[in-house]
Design a protein around this motif. Sequence first.
Motif, PDB file in Angstrom:
ATOM      1  N   TRP A 102       0.869  -1.324   0.090  1.00  0.00           N
ATOM      2  CA  TRP A 102       0.409   0.124   0.183  1.00  0.00           C
ATOM      3  C   TRP A 102       0.751   1.298  -0.479  1.00  0.00           C
ATOM      4  N   ASN A 103       0.218   2.334  -0.826  1.00  0.00           N
ATOM      5  CA  ASN A 103       1.088   3.725  -0.725  1.00  0.00           C
ATOM      6  C   ASN A 103       2.578   3.530  -1.561  1.00  0.00           C
ATOM      7  N   HIS A 104       2.112   2.402  -2.170  1.00  0.00           N
ATOM      8  CA  HIS A 104       3.494   3.163  -3.356  1.00  0.00           C
ATOM      9  C   HIS A 104       3.456   1.464  -4.423  1.00  0.00           C
ATOM     10  N   LEU A 105       3.905   2.436  -5.842  1.00  0.00           N
ATOM     11  CA  LEU A 105       3.658   1.717  -6.913  1.00  0.00           C
ATOM     12  C   LEU A 105       4.187   0.352  -7.045  1.00  0.00           C
ATOM     13  N   LEU A 106       5.796   0.397  -6.230  1.00  0.00           N
ATOM     14  CA  LEU A 106       6.712  -0.731  -6.621  1.00  0.00           C
ATOM     15  C   LEU A 106       5.986  -2.065  -4.689  1.00  0.00           C
ATOM     16  N   PRO A 107       6.275  -2.877  -4.907  1.00  0.00           N
ATOM     17  CA  PRO A 107       6.040  -3.825  -3.803  1.00  0.00           C
ATOM     18  C   PRO A 107       7.284  -3.737  -2.723  1.00  0.00           C
ATOM     19  N   GLY A 108       7.143  -3.972  -0.947  1.00  0.00           N
ATOM     20  CA  GLY A 108       8.046  -4.065  -0.902  1.00  0.00           C
ATOM     21  C   GLY A 108       7.856  -5.238   0.206  1.00  0.00           C
ATOM     22  N   ILE A 109       9.313  -5.946  -0.905  1.00  0.00           N
ATOM     23  CA  ILE A 109       8.663  -7.525  -0.625  1.00  0.00           C
ATOM     24  C   ILE A 109       9.852  -8.181   0.128  1.00  0.00           C
ATOM     25  N   ASP A 110      10.797  -6.963   0.397  1.00  0.00           N
ATOM     26  CA  ASP A 110      11.527  -7.672   1.889  1.00  0.00           C
ATOM     27  C   ASP A 110      11.096  -7.619   3.193  1.00  0.00           C
ATOM     28  N   ASN A 111      10.489  -6.402   3.123  1.00  0.00           N
ATOM     29  CA  ASN A 111       9.261  -6.073   4.311  1.00  0.00           C
ATOM     30  C   ASN A 111       8.232  -7.251   4.513  1.00  0.00           C
ATOM     31  N   ALA A 112       7.532  -7.513   3.368  1.00  0.00           N
ATOM     32  CA  ALA A 112       6.816  -9.143   3.592  1.00  0.00           C
ATOM     33  C   ALA A 112       7.089  -9.756   3.703  1.00  0.00           C
ATOM     34  N   TRP A 113       8.391 -10.939   3.566  1.00  0.00           N
ATOM     35  CA  TRP A 113       8.689 -11.308   3.577  1.00  0.00           C
ATOM     36  C   TRP A 113       9.176 -11.600   4.890  1.00  0.00           C
ATOM     37  N   ASN A 114       9.907 -10.469   5.882  1.00  0.00           N
ATOM     38  CA  ASN A 114      10.158 -10.434   6.914  1.00  0.00           C
ATOM     39  C   ASN A 114       8.916 -10.214   7.869  1.00  0.00           C
ATOM     40  N   ASN A 115       8.010  -9.678   7.955  1.00  0.00           N
ATOM     41  CA  ASN A 115       6.771  -9.604   8.125  1.00  0.00           C
ATOM     42  C   ASN A 115       5.787 -10.888   8.230  1.00  0.00           C
ATOM     43  N   ILE A 116       5.457 -11.237   6.726  1.00  0.00           N
ATOM     44  CA  ILE A 116       4.832 -12.775   7.566  1.00  0.00           C
ATOM     45  C   ILE A 116       5.738 -13.927   7.618  1.00  0.00           C
ATOM     46  N   SER A 117       6.762 -13.527   7.852  1.00  0.00           N
ATOM     47  CA  SER A 117       7.512 -15.074   8.497  1.00  0.00           C
ATOM     48  C   SER A 117       7.070 -15.185   9.742  1.00  0.00           C
ATOM     49  N   ARG A 118       7.626 -13.777  10.231  1.00  0.00           N
ATOM     50  CA  ARG A 118       8.156 -14.048  11.549  1.00  0.00           C
ATOM     51  C   ARG A 118       6.546 -13.908  12.429  1.00  0.00           C
ATOM     52  N   LEU A 119       5.365 -13.325  11.659  1.00  0.00           N
ATOM     53  CA  LEU A 119       3.693 -13.733  12.698  1.00  0.00           C
ATOM     54  C   LEU A 119       3.299 -14.662  11.919  1.00  0.00           C
ATOM     55  N   SER A 120       3.453 -15.833  11.227  1.00  0.00           N
ATOM     56  CA  SER A 120       3.385 -17.208  10.922  1.00  0.00           C
ATOM     57  C   SER A 120       3.758 -18.296  11.878  1.00  0.00           C
ATOM     58  N   ARG A 121       5.378 -17.590  12.751  1.00  0.00           N
ATOM     59  CA  ARG A 121       5.448 -18.488  13.385  1.00  0.00           C
ATOM     60  C   ARG A 121       5.347 -18.407  15.112  1.00  0.00           C
TER      61      ARG A 121
END
Length: 666
Positions: free
Chosen positions: A401-420
């Motif tokens: 959100w709020n960007h033309l291009l995705p923050g892919i590193d942020n997505a991985w860090n957020n999703i992988s940590r919270l899933s655990r």
Amino acid sequence: MSLDNGIDAVADPSRERPLALIPRPLHLQRDRGRFLLPVAGRIVCGTAVDQELGSVLSGQLTDTIKQATGMVWDHSRGQAWTGAVSLDLDQNLGPQEYLLSIADQGERRPIVDIRGGDGQGLRWGVQTLRQIIMQCGPVLPALHIQDRPAYPTRIYSLDVTRGRVPTMDWLRHWADTLALYKFNQLQLYIEHTMAFPGMSEAWRGTSPLEPGQITDFDDYCARLGIELVPSISTFGHHYTSLRTRGFRDLGEFPEQADRPYSFIERQEHHTINVNHPQALAFSTGLIDAYAPLMRTRNFNIGGDETFDLGKGRSRQDGSSKDPADMYADYLISLCGHLHAQGRHPMFWGDVAVSMPKVLDRLPKDCTLLNWLYDPQVEPDKVALVASTGARQIVCSAVHDWNHLLPGIDNAWNNISRLSRYGIQYGAVGAMVTDWGDYGHINDPRMSLPGMAYAAQCFWNPDDDDRDRVDRDMGLLVYGDATGDYLPALIQAGSSVVFGWDDMVRYWELDDRHGGLNQDVASTVPGVPEPDPSADVDEARRSLLMVLRNRLEQVDQRDALLVDAAARMGRAAAESQADVRRTLQAQLVAVHGQRLFNALGRSLAVCHGVLPGAPDAGADRGLADALEIWFESYATVWRQVSRESELGRIASVIWGFADILRKGANS
């Protein structure tokens, strides 16, 4: 090689190209041999398999076989028929568990055998086989898979309200994609973009969803094994509704209804006055209109970010209630309304988690959606909810959100940590959210990496080898055999200097009446509480000063963006058709980000934040380029979205073009 069944016993699994599977199965054993699917094959469903389910799964497989090989297959039911693929249930397996075997079992036995512990398990086995066929064509590797998910409920939440309403064709395509990657719930988040009865003043001009479209889409999702769940704002995030003549009196600050439209204020304000005598009827009316359109008993009532609660009319009306009690009382009333209909309430948990008094009062027969989007998220808030015994679902984000291009590193860090953390503290499900704040400039195709990360981490959070997931995503999601497409996209997303969020803040610091918008000024990161006497130019310069270190790197970042676009183009030329479906949107986004970065530098020079003198010719050229780019962006928008509120994005782009020309002519 046997001509009858296509056995290649010489094949050594250790030398085979790794299979790209998302999510990666828990247990996968590659064996010797490769097996050729017959030209005129058949899929046979056991009689224990529900007939409609068997028809859907057979249809998915025959379609995938035809797309990957050109072969046209038949399907049937019952033991009298033989086929190369067998689908059946196995009561020895657990819920959502499946076995998939690919092996030569003789002329009267199938090459592929899939067994599910239930219908869902069988469904997931079929999706795994489809992914194998997509990359292997008719020559399948010998293997044995036993698999089941860590989270029984795996949810994708899609914002269809903050500026972009998808076409129904795109929604169906996205549901197909989610099914392939084994999501089993989809939530459509709505504030005002549903054609609710009696609310045309709120939804006019937004290309709203119609009730018949929702019921048809619910049928479509159900066939795919996806539970379509309604998700609406019920007392926070009612910016558009509370700016109307008909409903403004329900708000905490009705006097703000006529202020110029603001993307930022849309996110920060406009909470319902829960003490208003008509408030509950308004909220329950939305629930009663939306809930019957879907077969699910679940309902997400929102309840997040009620920033104004207890600060405006609810306090002026003489109420002595604490805001925490106001919130809890209203939430309990909404939950009670749903319980009376036999429905299960879900709600965003940010307010409850921040106010222990609310958390203590929560009804136990509902689900708290614990959204935590920080890429470096810690487990404390997950542990807090778990300590109360509340039922929770952990919610991460695709970070687009709020960007033309995705923050892919942020997505991985957020999703992988919270899933655990969710598994550690007993969460009953996991959700990934896809938001569209500030007009939903992010194209939904940018969400593919975050979606794939969530598919993997929700299925098996312990298997967090990102390099392997990225490799698999490149092959499976983008059809990229070069391995360079996703790294190039990550590089592009990491090269933002002046993002859409920065542009919106700069633009909206002007209150459109010649003064400074204090609400917007208070959201500028790194800037102290705004001085009431400050003017717009001062505030804009302060914003650019915060960004100065980035703005000094425009040339380096521009080179990285150009390089990323070239790499994506080369990878697409050598790829399957899959990547070409997303390439145009991504190249348009990369070009747009180059222009946004250049705009930031030009503004910084104009405000004296960066050295140099304004270049009138360059600024006029940049104004032209922004307007030309927007036409390409609008074309890409319309491929997947209705017209919706595209004009609001246009007004900001054109406004900056006007600023550039004004500066060039001064």
